[in-house]
Design a protein around this motif. Structure first.
Motif, PDB file in Angstrom:
ATOM      1  N   VAL A 186       0.840  -1.195   0.000  1.00  0.00           N
ATOM      2  CA  VAL A 186       0.000   0.000   0.000  1.00  0.00           C
ATOM      3  C   VAL A 186       0.874   1.244   0.000  1.00  0.00           C
ATOM      4  O   VAL A 186       1.788   1.371   0.816  1.00  0.00           O
ATOM      5  N   LEU A 187       0.585   2.165  -0.909  1.00  0.00           N
ATOM      6  CA  LEU A 187       1.254   3.452  -0.960  1.00  0.00           C
ATOM      7  C   LEU A 187       0.339   4.476  -0.298  1.00  0.00           C
ATOM      8  O   LEU A 187      -0.829   4.601  -0.676  1.00  0.00           O
ATOM      9  N   ILE A 188       0.853   5.186   0.718  1.00  0.00           N
ATOM     10  CA  ILE A 188       0.078   6.201   1.416  1.00  0.00           C
ATOM     11  C   ILE A 188       0.767   7.545   1.201  1.00  0.00           C
ATOM     12  O   ILE A 188       1.864   7.767   1.707  1.00  0.00           O
ATOM     13  N   ALA A 189       0.136   8.400   0.430  1.00  0.00           N
ATOM     14  CA  ALA A 189       0.671   9.750   0.217  1.00  0.00           C
ATOM     15  C   ALA A 189       0.296  10.602   1.426  1.00  0.00           C
ATOM     16  O   ALA A 189      -0.814  10.507   1.941  1.00  0.00           O
ATOM     17  N   ASN A 190       1.226  11.452   1.860  1.00  0.00           N
ATOM     18  CA  ASN A 190       1.031  12.149   3.126  1.00  0.00           C
ATOM     19  C   ASN A 190       0.889  13.665   3.005  1.00  0.00           C
ATOM     20  O   ASN A 190       0.556  14.312   3.967  1.00  0.00           O
ATOM     21  N   SER A 191       1.151  14.225   1.857  1.00  0.00           N
ATOM     22  CA  SER A 191       1.031  15.680   1.714  1.00  0.00           C
ATOM     23  C   SER A 191       0.148  16.011   0.512  1.00  0.00           C
ATOM     24  O   SER A 191      -0.060  15.181  -0.373  1.00  0.00           O
ATOM     25  N   ASP A 192      -0.353  17.232   0.503  1.00  0.00           N
ATOM     26  CA  ASP A 192      -1.180  17.672  -0.620  1.00  0.00           C
ATOM     27  C   ASP A 192      -0.438  17.532  -1.943  1.00  0.00           C
ATOM     28  O   ASP A 192      -1.012  17.105  -2.941  1.00  0.00           O
ATOM     29  N   LYS A 193       0.830  17.911  -1.966  1.00  0.00           N
ATOM     30  CA  LYS A 193       1.601  17.846  -3.210  1.00  0.00           C
ATOM     31  C   LYS A 193       1.753  16.408  -3.681  1.00  0.00           C
ATOM     32  O   LYS A 193       1.617  16.113  -4.865  1.00  0.00           O
ATOM     33  N   GLU A 194       2.047  15.496  -2.755  1.00  0.00           N
ATOM     34  CA  GLU A 194       2.193  14.084  -3.128  1.00  0.00           C
ATOM     35  C   GLU A 194       0.886  13.528  -3.681  1.00  0.00           C
ATOM     36  O   GLU A 194       0.883  12.841  -4.711  1.00  0.00           O
TER      37      GLU A 194
END
Length: 124
Positions: free
Chosen positions: A74-82
């Motif tokens: 699982v890939l979890i993006a953590n910021s708005d930009k990501e």
């Protein structure tokens, strides 16, 4: 990885592992960041220095290599930009994910636009 939100996520994963009991395979968290000092603050299995998300192709390729190396589930993006970058390139996401559609991301990341949409008659 290394900021409060990321560290909270790691702590939550550890609580889940503890609740699952002995015999259950624990989660392994692999973290990335563009800032080495942020990586130094994290307590995870492995961490990688990656390009800024603004450098989209390099950012995506670095994550694709890391995901392949560690067989990431699982890939979890953590910021708005990501989230914005991944939402523009869903076909390049190398794992399961919870990334919304790009038009949805654009709508909510522009706070005033989102406010106007919510305020409009058709969404009341």
């Amino acid at each position: 990885m290394g900021g409060a939100g990321s560290n909270n996520l790691v702590d939550t994963m550890r609580l889940i592992d503890a609740a699952r009991g002995k015999g259950a395979e624990p989660h392994t968290v692999i973290g990335t960041h563009f800032e080495p000092f942020e990586l130094a603050k994290s307590e995870i299995a492995a961490s990688y220095l990656v390009p800024l998300a603004a450098n989209e192709d390099e950012y995506i390729e670095a994550h694709r290599k890391i995901c392949a190396k560690h067989k990431v589930d699982v890939l979890i993006a953590n910021s708005d930009k990501e989230v914005s970058v991944w939402s523009k390139h869903p076909d390049r996401i190398p794992a399961n994910h919870l990334i919304p559609l790009h038009d949805q991301v654009e709508m909510v990341q522009d706070k005033y636009r989102f406010f106007e949409i919510l305020r409009s008659e058709e969404h009341t």
